[in-house]
Design a protein around this motif. Structure first.
Motif, mmCIF file in Angstrom:
data_model
loop_
_atom_site.group_PDB
_atom_site.id
_atom_site.type_symbol
_atom_site.label_atom_id
_atom_site.label_comp_id
_atom_site.label_asym_id
_atom_site.label_seq_id
_atom_site.Cartn_x
_atom_site.Cartn_y
_atom_site.Cartn_z
ATOM 1 N N CYS A 75 0.780 -1.294 -0.162
ATOM 2 C CA CYS A 75 0.281 0.028 0.184
ATOM 3 C C CYS A 75 0.859 1.041 0.115
ATOM 4 C CB CYS A 75 -0.837 0.159 0.941
ATOM 5 S SG CYS A 75 -2.173 -1.231 0.973
ATOM 6 N N TYR A 82 2.349 4.045 3.868
ATOM 7 C CA TYR A 82 1.427 3.442 4.551
ATOM 8 C C TYR A 82 1.233 4.287 5.914
ATOM 9 C CZ TYR A 82 -1.630 0.009 6.416
ATOM 10 O OH TYR A 82 -2.793 -0.505 7.075
ATOM 11 N N SER A 116 -7.389 -1.746 4.001
ATOM 12 C CA SER A 116 -5.931 -1.584 3.247
ATOM 13 C C SER A 116 -5.550 -3.096 3.175
ATOM 14 C CB SER A 116 -5.044 -0.789 3.909
ATOM 15 O OG SER A 116 -4.693 -1.145 5.438
ATOM 16 N N PHE A 136 -5.179 2.515 -1.695
ATOM 17 C CA PHE A 136 -4.866 3.210 -0.484
ATOM 18 C C PHE A 136 -4.930 4.590 -0.534
ATOM 19 C CE2 PHE A 136 -2.040 4.340 3.044
ATOM 20 C CZ PHE A 136 -2.938 3.990 4.006
#
Length: 154
Positions: A75, A82, A116, A136
């Motif tokens: 992601c 992230y 996610s 994401f």
């Protein structure tokens, strides 16, 4: 102008987003609680630590950590790590009152992390619609825009 570009690049390389320390604490506390809560529930159901339950708990924590590591890898993108995405999500529900902000951050971070993880599982590098990092990023942008709209900004 060139100095600003260099500063932006160094900021991105050093961790990216600058957020207040309390937002980092909200996300950190959530991630620790998220990681150990299934194991704690297992221990509570079985009335404490027994030899088998302790091993099961460690296995569960290890599996959660592996899933989160994989999610973080898939992601993250060049533009948004992230962790930075989780910081933006947590910051989008702050109220100025730490206990209330922490509770609201927990309530939002739980579905963000679950979604996610699903993005990471469904990830396909070659398909824009199934690219975990792009999905994401769009999720975090929607959360940020929702904060702006709820504050009366356009």
């Amino acid at each position: 102008m060139h100095g600003e570009s260099r500063r932006d690049n160094s900021k991105r390389a050093s961790g990216g987003l600058e957020a207040p320390a309390c937002i980092h604490v909200y996300v950190w506390v959530f991630m620790v609680a998220f990681s150990v809560s299934p194991a704690l529930c297992l221990l509570l159901v079985h009335d404490g630590i027994e030899r088998g339950n302790g091993l099961e708990s460690l296995v569960i924590i290890g599996l959660i950590q592996a899933a989160l590591w994989r999610t973080q890898r898939r992601c993250s993108s060049e533009d948004l790590s992230y962790w930075d995405g989780l910081l933006v999500a947590a910051a989008s529900v702050t109220t100025g009152v730490n206990p209330i902000s922490l509770c609201r951050a927990f309530c939002l971070l739980f579905p963000v992390v679950i979604v996610s993880v699903l993005y990471a599982v469904d990830h396909d590098e070659g398909c824009v619609g199934r690219h975990a990092g792009l999905r994401f990023g769009k999720l975090i942008i929607r959360l940020h825009k929702q904060r702006l709209w709820s504050n009366g900004h356009s």
